[in-house]
Design a protein around this motif. Structure first.
Motif, PDB file in Angstrom:
ATOM      1  N   MET A   1      26.039  74.548  77.041  1.00  0.00           N
ATOM      2  CA  MET A   1      25.043  74.408  78.137  1.00  0.00           C
ATOM      3  C   MET A   1      25.538  74.782  79.464  1.00  0.00           C
ATOM      4  O   MET A   1      26.682  74.963  79.532  1.00  0.00           O
ATOM      5  N   THR A   2      24.839  75.366  80.338  1.00  0.00           N
ATOM      6  CA  THR A   2      24.814  76.552  81.120  1.00  0.00           C
ATOM      7  C   THR A   2      25.151  75.114  82.966  1.00  0.00           C
ATOM      8  O   THR A   2      24.200  74.136  82.881  1.00  0.00           O
ATOM      9  N   ASN A   3      26.436  74.943  82.886  1.00  0.00           N
ATOM     10  CA  ASN A   3      26.526  74.350  84.341  1.00  0.00           C
ATOM     11  C   ASN A   3      26.618  75.052  85.929  1.00  0.00           C
ATOM     12  O   ASN A   3      26.682  76.196  86.001  1.00  0.00           O
ATOM     13  N   ILE A   4      25.782  74.578  86.666  1.00  0.00           N
ATOM     14  CA  ILE A   4      25.540  74.923  87.846  1.00  0.00           C
ATOM     15  C   ILE A   4      25.669  73.928  88.726  1.00  0.00           C
ATOM     16  O   ILE A   4      25.579  72.946  88.713  1.00  0.00           O
ATOM     17  N   LYS A   5      26.195  74.601  89.941  1.00  0.00           N
ATOM     18  CA  LYS A   5      26.150  73.460  91.121  1.00  0.00           C
ATOM     19  C   LYS A   5      26.709  74.605  92.838  1.00  0.00           C
ATOM     20  O   LYS A   5      25.680  75.449  92.881  1.00  0.00           O
ATOM     21  N   VAL A   6      25.447  73.216  93.175  1.00  0.00           N
ATOM     22  CA  VAL A   6      24.539  73.842  94.278  1.00  0.00           C
ATOM     23  C   VAL A   6      25.427  73.061  95.070  1.00  0.00           C
ATOM     24  O   VAL A   6      25.734  72.216  95.198  1.00  0.00           O
ATOM     25  N   GLY A  14      31.123  75.179 105.976  1.00  0.00           N
ATOM     26  CA  GLY A  14      31.429  75.652 106.061  1.00  0.00           C
ATOM     27  C   GLY A  14      31.538  76.382 104.042  1.00  0.00           C
ATOM     28  O   GLY A  14      32.437  76.111 103.304  1.00  0.00           O
ATOM     29  N   LYS A  15      30.162  76.058 104.255  1.00  0.00           N
ATOM     30  CA  LYS A  15      29.229  76.860 102.834  1.00  0.00           C
ATOM     31  C   LYS A  15      30.492  78.108 102.673  1.00  0.00           C
ATOM     32  O   LYS A  15      30.429  78.324 101.169  1.00  0.00           O
ATOM     33  N   LYS A  42      34.616  83.546  84.302  1.00  0.00           N
ATOM     34  CA  LYS A  42      33.482  82.930  85.161  1.00  0.00           C
ATOM     35  C   LYS A  42      32.135  84.204  86.011  1.00  0.00           C
ATOM     36  O   LYS A  42      32.665  85.197  85.950  1.00  0.00           O
ATOM     37  N   LYS A  43      30.706  83.457  86.184  1.00  0.00           N
ATOM     38  CA  LYS A  43      30.008  84.135  86.863  1.00  0.00           C
ATOM     39  C   LYS A  43      29.476  83.837  87.794  1.00  0.00           C
ATOM     40  O   LYS A  43      29.120  82.781  87.274  1.00  0.00           O
ATOM     41  N   PHE A  44      28.913  84.544  88.620  1.00  0.00           N
ATOM     42  CA  PHE A  44      28.681  84.256  90.054  1.00  0.00           C
ATOM     43  C   PHE A  44      26.885  84.526  90.422  1.00  0.00           C
ATOM     44  O   PHE A  44      26.587  86.035  90.177  1.00  0.00           O
ATOM     45  N   ILE A  45      26.537  83.551  91.310  1.00  0.00           N
ATOM     46  CA  ILE A  45      25.452  84.397  91.382  1.00  0.00           C
ATOM     47  C   ILE A  45      25.223  83.077  92.770  1.00  0.00           C
ATOM     48  O   ILE A  45      25.105  82.538  93.329  1.00  0.00           O
ATOM     49  N   TYR A  46      25.801  84.614  94.175  1.00  0.00           N
ATOM     50  CA  TYR A  46      25.711  83.907  95.564  1.00  0.00           C
ATOM     51  C   TYR A  46      24.001  83.954  95.974  1.00  0.00           C
ATOM     52  O   TYR A  46      23.605  85.280  96.083  1.00  0.00           O
ATOM     53  N   VAL A  47      23.669  82.835  96.796  1.00  0.00           N
ATOM     54  CA  VAL A  47      22.162  83.030  96.729  1.00  0.00           C
ATOM     55  C   VAL A  47      21.919  82.472  98.642  1.00  0.00           C
ATOM     56  O   VAL A  47      22.606  81.825  98.519  1.00  0.00           O
ATOM     57  N   THR A  48      21.793  83.209  99.548  1.00  0.00           N
ATOM     58  CA  THR A  48      21.630  82.974 100.650  1.00  0.00           C
ATOM     59  C   THR A  48      20.687  83.632 101.234  1.00  0.00           C
ATOM     60  O   THR A  48      20.211  84.836 101.050  1.00  0.00           O
TER      61      THR A  48
END
Length: 53
Positions: A1-6, A14-15, A42-48
């Motif tokens: 399972m993939t965990n997503i942290k919002v 300070g986000k 670890k892989k990251f997707i940063y959306v802004t």
């Protein structure tokens, strides 16, 4: 399972600083106690959002 942290908070909370620090911490490469080289998987997707001119 993939965990997503919002991470969501008001402006100036300070986000972005938190996200940059977290990604840097997980991206560290180094030698472990066993003498083997360890890298982060670890892989990251940063959306802004951004403001147009």
């Amino acid at each position: 399972m993939t965990n997503i942290k919002v991470i969501d908070a008001i402006c100036g909370a300070g986000k972005t600083s938190y996200a940059i620090q977290m990604m840097n911490d997980f991206s560290k490469v180094g030698f472990g106690v066993d003498g083997e080289l360890h890298t982060s998987e670890k892989k990251f997707i940063y959306v802004t959002p951004f403001l147009s001119k």
